[in-house]
Structure formats: structure tokens, C-alpha cells
Design a protein around this motif. Structure first.
Motif, PDB file in Angstrom:
ATOM      1  N   VAL A 361      43.164  33.949  33.975  1.00 17.80           N
ATOM      2  CA  VAL A 361      42.021  34.309  33.619  1.00 17.80           C
ATOM      3  C   VAL A 361      41.113  33.229  34.511  1.00 17.80           C
ATOM      4  CG1 VAL A 361      40.062  33.489  32.265  1.00 17.80           C
ATOM      5  CG2 VAL A 361      41.957  34.249  31.120  1.00 17.80           C
ATOM      6  N   LEU A 364      41.024  35.213  37.537  1.00 15.66           N
ATOM      7  CA  LEU A 364      40.686  36.031  37.725  1.00 15.66           C
ATOM      8  C   LEU A 364      38.671  36.659  38.268  1.00 15.66           C
ATOM      9  CD1 LEU A 364      43.029  38.378  36.071  1.00 15.66           C
ATOM     10  CD2 LEU A 364      43.422  38.648  37.874  1.00 15.66           C
ATOM     11  N   TYR A 365      38.830  35.456  36.946  1.00 19.91           N
ATOM     12  CA  TYR A 365      37.425  34.642  37.561  1.00 19.91           C
ATOM     13  C   TYR A 365      36.283  34.406  38.782  1.00 19.91           C
ATOM     14  CZ  TYR A 365      35.973  34.225  32.299  1.00 19.91           C
ATOM     15  OH  TYR A 365      35.602  34.380  31.179  1.00 19.91           O
ATOM     16  N   ILE A 373      43.771  42.530  37.303  1.00 22.38           N
ATOM     17  CA  ILE A 373      42.758  42.118  35.937  1.00 22.38           C
ATOM     18  C   ILE A 373      43.225  43.566  34.952  1.00 22.38           C
ATOM     19  CG2 ILE A 373      40.494  42.672  34.790  1.00 22.38           C
ATOM     20  CD1 ILE A 373      39.062  41.524  36.772  1.00 22.38           C
ATOM     21  N   ILE A 376      46.919  43.011  34.129  1.00 19.23           N
ATOM     22  CA  ILE A 376      47.158  42.299  33.082  1.00 19.23           C
ATOM     23  C   ILE A 376      46.799  42.788  31.589  1.00 19.23           C
ATOM     24  CG2 ILE A 376      45.692  39.465  31.548  1.00 19.23           C
ATOM     25  CD1 ILE A 376      48.157  39.112  34.236  1.00 19.23           C
ATOM     26  N   ALA A 377      45.485  43.504  31.556  1.00 17.73           N
ATOM     27  CA  ALA A 377      44.852  44.080  30.222  1.00 17.73           C
ATOM     28  C   ALA A 377      46.079  44.891  29.610  1.00 17.73           C
ATOM     29  CB  ALA A 377      43.740  45.169  30.325  1.00 17.73           C
ATOM     30  N   ALA A 428      42.631  40.613  27.089  1.00 17.47           N
ATOM     31  CA  ALA A 428      42.413  41.894  27.014  1.00 17.47           C
ATOM     32  C   ALA A 428      40.542  42.468  26.907  1.00 17.47           C
ATOM     33  CB  ALA A 428      43.116  42.846  26.489  1.00 17.47           C
ATOM     34  N   LEU A 432      38.528  39.226  30.490  1.00 18.53           N
ATOM     35  CA  LEU A 432      39.145  40.025  31.800  1.00 18.53           C
ATOM     36  C   LEU A 432      37.651  40.915  31.788  1.00 18.53           C
ATOM     37  CD1 LEU A 432      42.645  41.343  31.350  1.00 18.53           C
ATOM     38  CD2 LEU A 432      41.695  39.105  32.188  1.00 18.53           C
ATOM     39  N   ALA A 435      35.390  38.378  33.401  1.00 18.69           N
ATOM     40  CA  ALA A 435      36.203  38.385  35.326  1.00 18.69           C
ATOM     41  C   ALA A 435      35.336  39.726  35.668  1.00 18.69           C
ATOM     42  CB  ALA A 435      37.324  37.849  35.011  1.00 18.69           C
ATOM     43  N   LYS A 436      35.588  41.016  35.333  1.00 22.56           N
ATOM     44  CA  LYS A 436      34.851  42.383  36.061  1.00 22.56           C
ATOM     45  C   LYS A 436      33.201  42.078  36.417  1.00 22.56           C
ATOM     46  CE  LYS A 436      36.980  45.899  33.833  1.00 22.56           C
ATOM     47  NZ  LYS A 436      37.389  46.927  33.469  1.00 22.56           N
TER      48      LYS A 436
END
Length: 566
Positions: A361, A364-365, A373, A376-377, A428, A432, A435-436
Motif C-alpha cells: 500500500v 503504491l501511495y 493497483i 491488487i484490487a 481494495a 487503493l 492511492a489513485k
């Protein structure tokens, strides 16, 4: 003394030494718990500081091998990289040499004192920290006692007619002696124990110094080889760390062997005691390997990546490899004990899958990697499928004849599976997307805020591993530590929230822009940690070791009964 009786005494004293070393390590691990692990995986340290932590770790655990296994576990979970892991291992090698230095002194006078103090702490006090401190003191006392017993057991060897022949052969063949030392350390599963035994032999004049040097240098190779052997089941990325340590320590030991054969080292300048000369040589060797190894981390990593490449998988195969096969055997439903074991395995795999989702996580941040991402989702679908299968399996199991204990265990597993499914949803559907969002709006955290989030995330990853262990072992001590960690995470979350609001009041532009993401991440982290900690709370409640409520009873003084785990 007859040879069988001599060997029996020596074997008994050696077994006591190995048990005592393990006793010290167990006490340290149980007393420190996840705090030690969290400290070791701090990403903000440099290589020298990480090596110093490795020294401390080996001194505490009395074993560089234990430090190696711990480090490989961190690397396999993505919590530590090659450079940090190798620095930690090299520091641990030096730390184990310091342990040998300390234990090689004549400290027989400490044995009764340590036994008395350790016995009182371990047997008379109830607090976990005090009991484990007592365990450590008892372990150190038994180490010293075992070394004295080894020395006494080997006294008759000096009168043996066969000893000069064996010693003469090994002195004339240092390579064989070197290999024998490596085999000895590997067989004992402890380079510290092997070197202490050789040092004791030299101090009792059973083995001459020159032969002792070859044996100790070989034991350095054997200790590094043991770490590679014990971690052979780990992934290739994690295994590069003990292999790199083996290359450095093995080459260093061989170079030292060649050096002592070519020149006479001025060890007498340090001390006239042959045993202490041997210990100083061992310490100096590991210090030199540490300094050289830290300088060669980059080239060594490149070389190991070349000879130990990561297996290439298609995106679909890699994603599928993260999805464990179901352990729910329908035929086992007729045997409740087997069916419950299968359910435990499936819940365990479900927990590991959620851990796989949560582990990257923070990365990904930082990167905002959209394909990663998305991958993982999609793992949340596997978590949902596992949860659905577990529900149906437990329902079918409860239609049969179960004891009350078996019914309770099945319900506990179902409750934890529910919590794991919720934890997967948080990762999820909340973390996530954050992060997006961070990447989409080009948001940055303040240095302090990023450090706070990273610290909490690292600690949660350690707690996930501990929760998995509690699920399998039902260890009450580990469950207590996990509940205490839940309180610590809650405190860290609150402190970070307060610090963030303080930064907002100061008008920090970075903190203003990242405020929503920071606070939502904190809340999500706390909830995920609480969901994993529920496995410990269930166990402690069932054992009567946890209160059902935190509410203060009417008339009860404030401050009483607030502890969730004593």
C-alpha cells in the motif's frame, strides 16, 4: 574415564549449552514482541545504523542464525530490501562474535547470582516482562554452567593417547580442520555454541591455538551456510540476502585461513591467553567482513540478481500464484477435527491473501502504479470467494454432530473470516482508491506525515503476521501482545491525527493538500489492524483473560480496570 562416559558427559553439556542459548532467545523474543520487529524494519536508517541494529539483535537473541531467519522473513514480506537485509545480517555476525567474547570470560561466580535472580523473576512474578527477564537470566546462567561442564568433561582428553595423533593430523591439514569446523557449526545449528566449545577446548589445552583458529574460521562458514539452508524455502529475492552473507563470510574466512598460514599474526600483543587470542581473531574477522561487505552491497546485489534471477511469470500466472488453492475438503466433513483443521488452513490462507493486498500500500501511495493497483484490487475477489466457501463449509459442518468445543471453534473461525473479508474490502475499496487519488491530483505528504503513516503501516504488517501465528498456535502470550499492539496502534493513529491537525494550524501547504487522504488512511489502517487483532481478543475472552467491556463500573475509581490485557 572411559570413552563412552566421557562422550556422554560432553554430549550432555553440549545439549545444555544449545538449550540455554535457545532459552535466552525465547525470553528476548517474548519480552520484546512486535516492538523489536518494528524497530528492525525502520526504512529511514542508513546501512551503518541498520548494521548496528543487527549487532544488537544478535546480542539479544544470542544467534546470528536466528537473526538471518528473521531478516529473510522481513524480506519475503517486502518489509526490507537487499541492502538493509544484508547490513542487518553482517551486523548480526559481529553481534554473535561479541556474544562469544562476553561468554568466553571466566564468569563462574555469576552463575549462582543469575540462577537466584532469574528463578525469583520467572517463578514468583506474574508480569510477562519480569518473567521473560527471569528466563533470560536463567538462560545466561545455564550457558555459563554448560561451558564449565564442557571444560570439566574434556579434562581427561589431555591424557588420551589418541589425542596427539588426531591433533597432529588436523594441525598438518588446516583445510580439513576448516571443513570440520564448518560441519560442526552446521550440525549444532549454532555457530556461537560451536565457537564457544572450541574456545573452551583451547583454554583447557585440549586443542592448540593453531588448530583452534582453523576450526573457528570454519565455524564462521558453517554458520553462514546454516542460514542459507534454513531459509531455502523462501522466495528467490529473500534468499539473496543469506546467500550474499555466505559469499562474504565464506570468502572472508577462507582469506583469513590463507593469511594465518602465510604469516604469524601478532595476537599475543592483545593477550597472552590463547583462548582470548582466538576470540579476538574471530571478532576482528567479523568486523572486517562487516566493513568490506557494506562497501560492496551494490556490486554484490547486481551479481546476485544476475545469478539468482526472479522467475518470470505472465501477469495472469503471477496473479494466480497469489491465490492459494482451497483447503476445504468436502469428504472431511464427516470427521469434525479434520474439517476444523481444513477450515483453519483456509482462514489462514485468506489472512495471508489480505496481507499480500496490504503489503504494497505505501509503495503504491508513492508510485501510483495503476496496473499494480488494479491487480491488487482484483485479489479482493479471491478473498470474497474464500469467505463464501468458508461460510458454506462451516454451515455444512455444523449440521453434523459437534462437541461444544468444536462448535465454538467453528464460530470463532467464521467470525475471523468475516473480519478478514472486511479488512480486504478496506484495502481494495478505500486504501487503493486513495492511492489513485493521490497520484491523480499529484498530492504529496509532509515529511513528518509520510513518516507517521509508514511507521504505522510497518507495525500493522508485523501485527498481521502475529495474528496469523495466534490463529494457528492459540498462544495466549502472543494474543496478549497482539491486543496490546491494538492499543498502541490506536495511540499512534490518534497522535498522528493530532500532529497532522497541528501542522494544519501552522498553515503547512503540503499538509493542507494531503489532509483528507492522510486522515482517511489513518482511519483505514486502524480498522484493518483491529480486524486482525480480533483473533486474539476472541481467544482471550474464551480463556477469561479479557473483559467484555471497557466501561467503568459505577462506583469504580477512574483508572481501575482499563487494561484490556494484563
Amino acid at each position: 574415564m572411559q570413552l563412552p562416559l566421557l562422550l556422554l558427559n560432553l554430549a550432555g553439556a553440549t545439549a545444555l549449552l544449545l538449550y540455554a542459548v535457545r532459552m535466552v532467545r525465547t525470553g528476548i523474543e517474548r519480552a520484546s514482541g512486535p516492538a523489536l520487529r518494528t524497530l528492525l524494519i525502520d526504512h529511514r536508517r542508513g546501512r551503518l545504523t541498520t548494521a548496528a541494529m543487527g549487532v544488537v539483535l544478535a546480542v539479544m537473541l544470542q544467534s546470528s542464525t536466528a537473526a538471518a531467519i528473521l531478516t529473510v522473513g522481513f524480506a519475503a514480506s517486502g518489509l526490507i530490501g537487499f541492502a538493509g537485509g544484508l547490513a542487518l545480517l553482517l551486523g548480526a555476525d559481529l553481534g554473535s562474535a561479541l556474544v562469544v567474547q562476553f561468554l568466553s570470560f571466566r564468569l563462574d561466580w555469576l552463575i549462582p547470582l543469575l540462577l537466584a535472580a532469574g528463578g525469583i523473576l520467572f517463578l514468583k512474578l506474574e508480569r510477562r516482562a519480569a518473567k521473560q527477564a527471569g528466563r533470560v537470566l536463567l538462560g545466561i546462567a545455564l550457558v555459563l554452567l554448560s561451558l564449565r561442564l564442557i571444560g570439566e568433561a574434556t579434562l581427561p582428553l589431555r591424557e588420551s593417547a589418541a589425542l596427539p595423533v588426531i591433533v597432529g593430523f588436523l594441525e598438518g591439514d588446516p583445510v580439513t580442520a576448516f571443513l570440520l569446523g564448518a560441519l560442526f557449526a552446521f550440525a549444532l545449528h549454532s555457530s556461537v555454541a560451536a565457537i564457544l566449545i572450541v574456545v573452551t577446548f583451547v583454554s583447557r589445552s585440549v586443542v592448540p591455538l593453531d588448530l583452534g583458529i582453523s576450526l573457528v574460521l570454519g565455524a564462521n562458514l558453517g554458520g553462514a551456510l546454516l542460514a542459507v539452508w534454513l531459509t531455502r524455502g523462501a522466495g528467490v529475492v529473500a534468499r539473496r540476502i543469506p546467500v550474499g552473507n555466505l559469499m562474504l563470510r565464506g570468502c572472508g574466512a577462507l582469506a583469513a585461513l590463507a593469511l594465518v598460514q602465510a604469516v604469524t599474526l601478532p595476537l599475543a600483543v592483545l593477550t597472552e591467553n590463547p583462548a582470548q587470542q582466538l576470540v579476538w581473531l574471530h571478532l576482528g574477522l567479523n568486523l572486517a567482513i562487516l566493513l568490506i561487505g557494506l562497501a560492496l552491497v551494490g556490486p554484490l546485489q547486481a551479481f546476485l540478481e544476475l545469478i539468482m534471477p526472479k522467475p518470470s511469470l505472465t501477469a495472469e500466472a503471477e496473479e494466480e500464484s497469489l491465490r492459494p488453492a482451497s483447503a476445504l475438503d468436502q469428504a472431511a466433513l464427516r470427521t469434525p477435527e479434520v474439517a476444523l483443521a481444513n477450515t483453519t488452513r483456509e482462514v489462514l490462507r485468506m489472512a495471508e491473501l489480505v496481507e499480500v493486498m496490504a503489503r504494497p500500500v505505501m509503495e503504491l501511495y508513492e508510485t501510483g502504479d495503476r496496473p499494480q493497483i488494479a491487480k491488487i484490487a482484483r485479489l479482493d475477489d479471491a478473498v470474497d470467494r474464500a469467505f463464501a466457501d468458508i461460510k458454506l463449509y462451516i454451515a455444512a459442518l455444523n449440521r453434523g454432530q459437534l462437541s461444544e468445543k468444536q462448535k465454538q471453534r467453528s464460530l470463532d473461525l467464521a467470525d475471523f473470516a468475516i473480519n478478514l473479508e472486511s479488512a480486504g474490502d478496506i484495502v481494495a475499496k478505500r486504501l487503493l482508491p486513495l492511492a489513485k487519488k493521490k497520484d491523480e491530483f499529484d498530492v504529496s505528504f509532509s515529511r513528518e506525515g509520510w513518516g507517521e503513516l509508514t511507521t504505522i503501516h510497518d507495525r500493522i504488517m508485523v501485527n498481521m503476521q502475529m495474528a496469523i501465528n495466534v490463529l494457528v498456535s492459540e498462544d495466549v502470550d502472543a494474543a496478549r501482545r497482539l491486543v496490546e499492539e491494538k492499543d498502541r496502534i490506536r495511540l499512534l493513529e490518534r497522535n498522528s491525527r493530532n500532529e497532522h491537525l497541528h501542522r494544519l494550524r501552522r498553515g503547512g501547504e503540503t499538509s493542507v493538500n494531503s489532509s483528507n487522504i492522510h486522515l482517511e488512511t489513518l482511519r483505514a489502517f486502524k480498522e484493518v489492524n483491529a480486524l486482525f487483532a480480533s483473533v486474539a481478543q476472541t481467544l482471550l475472552l474464551r480463556r477469561g483473560l479479557l473483559r467484555d467491556t471497557r466501561l467503568v463500573e459505577q462506583g469504580e475509581p477512574l483508572g481501575a480496570g482499563h487494561s484490556t490485557a494484563r
